[in-house]
Design an enzyme around this catalytic site. Structure first.
Site, PDB file in Angstrom:
ATOM      1  N   THR A   8       8.164  11.700  58.905  1.00 41.12           N
ATOM      2  CA  THR A   8       8.020  10.567  59.831  1.00 41.12           C
ATOM      3  C   THR A   8       7.949  11.087  61.256  1.00 41.12           C
ATOM      4  OG1 THR A   8       8.961   8.481  60.595  1.00 41.12           O
ATOM      5  CG2 THR A   8      10.520  10.201  60.104  1.00 41.12           C
ATOM      6  N   ASP A  71       8.479   4.367  52.742  1.00 36.55           N
ATOM      7  CA  ASP A  71       7.545   3.292  53.064  1.00 36.55           C
ATOM      8  C   ASP A  71       8.325   1.993  52.923  1.00 36.55           C
ATOM      9  OD1 ASP A  71       4.898   2.572  53.877  1.00 36.55           O
ATOM     10  OD2 ASP A  71       4.677   1.594  51.946  1.00 36.55           O
ATOM     11  N   GLY A 155      10.294  -5.100  64.642  1.00 31.15           N
ATOM     12  CA  GLY A 155       9.403  -5.703  63.639  1.00 31.15           C
ATOM     13  C   GLY A 155       9.750  -7.142  63.296  1.00 31.15           C
ATOM     14  N   LYS A 177      23.597  -3.506  60.634  1.00 34.56           N
ATOM     15  CA  LYS A 177      22.308  -3.588  59.924  1.00 34.56           C
ATOM     16  C   LYS A 177      22.095  -2.333  59.071  1.00 34.56           C
ATOM     17  CE  LYS A 177      17.428  -3.808  60.055  1.00 34.56           C
ATOM     18  NZ  LYS A 177      16.223  -3.423  60.769  1.00 34.56           N
ATOM     19  N   HIS A 182      17.884  -2.128  53.603  1.00 31.79           N
ATOM     20  CA  HIS A 182      17.062  -1.584  52.527  1.00 31.79           C
ATOM     21  C   HIS A 182      16.924  -0.067  52.661  1.00 31.79           C
ATOM     22  CE1 HIS A 182      14.959  -2.704  56.101  1.00 31.79           C
ATOM     23  NE2 HIS A 182      13.785  -2.268  55.726  1.00 31.79           N
TER      24      HIS A 182
END
Ligand code: IMP
Length: 202
Positions: A8, A71, A155, A177, A182
């Site tokens: 990344t 991803d 986002g 968070k 996720h």
């Protein structure tokens, strides 16, 4: 020393990754730090496929290091899981998220809360030096609120609400968070698989 290259260029992701996977025995580099420059076409149809495409491409240049890639995206059930793997590209890569978020809210206008279910998904792939590919997935369930709220995160965070506290993930403190996210879940699952791999390999 165990070496991981994370495919990344995003420094925020690197911070979270270092927090979860780092340790005395493990060195974690970004692609830039590993001096690997590559244009990768993410043309997979699932999060897992895209993560594997990125990890495999970088692994070809990684000289024996473990390569990880992720991803992620937002799935809205009422919209047949859109924007899904196209989350970053939805309505155009350079379109500001204030506009992308408003477009999704407009498409859900009048839809009741119980039908606004959604989740953030993150897949992590690991390309191991022995040629194997491992994949993990983490999700966080919620719903799309009626209005954007909160200043934290990035986002789609302002429109993604959690059932537990009826607030958006942009209203959570970053540590909170990360603990629920996720990406955090997928990374922690990958950490366990890598521990197993290293135990056998060393
Ligand atoms: P990528 O995994 O870097 O390709 O990013 C996927 C896209 O999914 C991001 O650009 C965001 O639009 C969205 N996304 C992924 N995770 C999150 C999150 O935690 N909050 C808000 N949006 C997210």
């Amino acid at each position: 020393m165990r070496k991981i290259i994370f495919a990344t260029g995003n420094e925020d992701k690197m911070k979270e990754i270092r927090m979860i996977l780092g340790g005395d025995q493990t060195e974690i580099c970004s692609m830039k730090e590993a001096q690997i420059a590559l244009e990768i076409v993410e043309d997979g149809t699932t999060f897992e496929e895209n993560a594997r495409i990125k990890a495999s491409a970088v692994a070809r240049k990684a000289q024996g290091a473990v390569v990880l890639a992720d991803d992620s995206g937002l799935e809205i059930d009422y919209l047949n899981k859109e924007p899904g793997v196209y989350s970053a590209r939805y309505a155009g890569e350079d379109t500001p998220y204030t506009i992308k978020n408003q477009m999704l809210l407009d498409r859900l206008e009048g839809v009741p809360k119980e039908q606004r279910t959604a989740r953030f998904v993150c897949a992590i792939a690991a390309a191991l030096p022995d040629g194997r590919l491992l994949t993990t997935r983490g999700t966080i369930e919620g719903y799309i609120g009626d209005v954007p709220a909160g200043e934290n995160g990035f986002g789609y965070d302002p429109i993604f609400y959690l059932w537990e506290n009826d607030c958006s993930t942009a209203q959570l403190a970053p540590e909170r968070k990360n603990a629920l996210s996720h990406r955090g879940k997928a990374l922690r699952a990958m950490k366990e698989l890598l521990e197993e791999y290293w135990r056998d390999a060393e």
